[in-house]
Scaffold this motif. Structure first.
Motif, PDB file in Angstrom:
ATOM      1  N   VAL A   1       0.884  -1.165   0.000  1.00 49.57           N
ATOM      2  CA  VAL A   1       0.000   0.000   0.000  1.00 49.57           C
ATOM      3  C   VAL A   1       0.924   1.218   0.000  1.00 49.57           C
ATOM      4  O   VAL A   1       1.506   1.565   1.022  1.00 49.57           O
ATOM      5  CB  VAL A   1      -0.934  -0.018   1.225  1.00 49.57           C
ATOM      6  CG1 VAL A   1      -1.877   1.182   1.194  1.00 49.57           C
ATOM      7  CG2 VAL A   1      -1.717  -1.334   1.281  1.00 49.57           C
TER       8      VAL A   1
ATOM      9  N   VAL B   1       1.653   5.143  -0.666  1.00 47.39           N
ATOM     10  CA  VAL B   1       1.040   6.470  -0.714  1.00 47.39           C
ATOM     11  C   VAL B   1       2.116   7.501  -1.027  1.00 47.39           C
ATOM     12  O   VAL B   1       3.208   7.462  -0.448  1.00 47.39           O
ATOM     13  CB  VAL B   1       0.348   6.797   0.632  1.00 47.39           C
ATOM     14  CG1 VAL B   1      -0.094   8.250   0.677  1.00 47.39           C
ATOM     15  CG2 VAL B   1      -0.823   5.864   0.870  1.00 47.39           C
TER      16      VAL B   1
ATOM     17  N   VAL C   1      -2.750   6.955  -3.737  1.00 48.09           N
ATOM     18  CA  VAL C   1      -2.297   5.582  -3.496  1.00 48.09           C
ATOM     19  C   VAL C   1      -2.098   4.900  -4.849  1.00 48.09           C
ATOM     20  O   VAL C   1      -2.860   5.125  -5.791  1.00 48.09           O
ATOM     21  CB  VAL C   1      -3.291   4.800  -2.600  1.00 48.09           C
ATOM     22  CG1 VAL C   1      -4.665   4.647  -3.248  1.00 48.09           C
ATOM     23  CG2 VAL C   1      -2.716   3.443  -2.205  1.00 48.09           C
TER      24      VAL C   1
ATOM     25  N   PHE D   1      -3.552  -3.404  -5.318  1.00 49.33           N
ATOM     26  CA  PHE D   1      -2.226  -2.940  -4.906  1.00 49.33           C
ATOM     27  C   PHE D   1      -1.169  -3.813  -5.563  1.00 49.33           C
ATOM     28  O   PHE D   1      -1.428  -4.979  -5.841  1.00 49.33           O
ATOM     29  CB  PHE D   1      -2.083  -3.014  -3.378  1.00 49.33           C
ATOM     30  CG  PHE D   1      -3.130  -2.235  -2.642  1.00 49.33           C
ATOM     31  CD1 PHE D   1      -3.139  -0.845  -2.680  1.00 49.33           C
ATOM     32  CD2 PHE D   1      -4.106  -2.873  -1.912  1.00 49.33           C
ATOM     33  CE1 PHE D   1      -4.094  -0.110  -2.018  1.00 49.33           C
ATOM     34  CE2 PHE D   1      -5.076  -2.155  -1.230  1.00 49.33           C
ATOM     35  CZ  PHE D   1      -5.076  -0.770  -1.293  1.00 49.33           C
TER      36      PHE D   1
ATOM     37  N   TRP E   1      -2.195   6.459  -9.934  1.00 53.17           N
ATOM     38  CA  TRP E   1      -2.090   7.069  -8.613  1.00 53.17           C
ATOM     39  C   TRP E   1      -3.478   7.643  -8.335  1.00 53.17           C
ATOM     40  O   TRP E   1      -3.944   8.546  -9.024  1.00 53.17           O
ATOM     41  CB  TRP E   1      -1.028   8.160  -8.595  1.00 53.17           C
ATOM     42  CG  TRP E   1       0.368   7.636  -8.629  1.00 53.17           C
ATOM     43  CD1 TRP E   1       1.186   7.544  -9.711  1.00 53.17           C
ATOM     44  CD2 TRP E   1       1.125   7.135  -7.516  1.00 53.17           C
ATOM     45  NE1 TRP E   1       2.400   7.007  -9.344  1.00 53.17           N
ATOM     46  CE2 TRP E   1       2.392   6.746  -8.001  1.00 53.17           C
ATOM     47  CE3 TRP E   1       0.851   6.961  -6.153  1.00 53.17           C
ATOM     48  CZ2 TRP E   1       3.392   6.213  -7.185  1.00 53.17           C
ATOM     49  CZ3 TRP E   1       1.835   6.430  -5.335  1.00 53.17           C
ATOM     50  CH2 TRP E   1       3.086   6.061  -5.842  1.00 53.17           C
TER      51      TRP E   1
ATOM     52  N   LEU F   1      -5.688   4.392   4.766  1.00 54.66           N
ATOM     53  CA  LEU F   1      -5.793   5.344   3.651  1.00 54.66           C
ATOM     54  C   LEU F   1      -6.649   6.543   4.025  1.00 54.66           C
ATOM     55  O   LEU F   1      -6.366   7.653   3.569  1.00 54.66           O
ATOM     56  CB  LEU F   1      -6.351   4.629   2.413  1.00 54.66           C
ATOM     57  CG  LEU F   1      -5.400   3.620   1.777  1.00 54.66           C
ATOM     58  CD1 LEU F   1      -6.078   2.890   0.628  1.00 54.66           C
ATOM     59  CD2 LEU F   1      -4.108   4.283   1.319  1.00 54.66           C
TER      60      LEU F   1
END
Length: 134
Positions: A13, A15, A20, A36, A106, A128
């Protein structure tokens, strides 16, 4: 008779800049097309190491595992998945493994349901919510 044990999967995951990273699999697993960066955990790897390796192999992005967000047996695939929060440290996200990955994005917090309409694993969603909305 030998029984093949399915290896667990590690999912990164990642960021960066309020978004993300998601990849679109060339071959979807059921309804799972966007997910992911992820792959099988090799016998000598930790889930964090596998998440970092798979992210680099699939996207060219270098990441460092930060924390374990949780693990579960995925309700759609039946595979054990370890979710690892990772921080990007180098490279640029591209489709690095065209035989596995058809695209990448993204995604902002508000766009997640368009890519993952069935919802995210609770601990990942909570992470998130904090990482993308703060």
């Amino acid at each position: 008779m030998t029984v093949e044990v399915q290896r667990a999967v590690a999912a990164a995951v990642v960021v960066r800049g309020g978004r993300v990273l998601l990849v679109r699999r060339r071959v979807a697993e059921g309804v799972l097309s966007w997910q992911f960066p992820a792959g099988k955990i090799e016998s000598e790897e930790t889930p964090g190491e596998a998440a970092a390796r798979e992210t680099e192999e699939e996207t060219g992005l270098l990441v460092v595992p930060q924390s374990v967000l949780g693990q579960r047996v995925h309700p759609m695939t039946g595979r054990e998945i370890h979710y690892i929060a990772c921080r990007p440290v180098g490279g640029r996200a591209v489709v690095a493994s065209a035989d596995e990955v058809a695209g990448l994005a993204w995604v902002t917090h508000g766009e997640i349901p368009q890519y993952v309409p069935y919802g995210l694993f609770g601990p990942v969603q909570n992470y998130l919510d904090e990482a993308l909305l703060s």
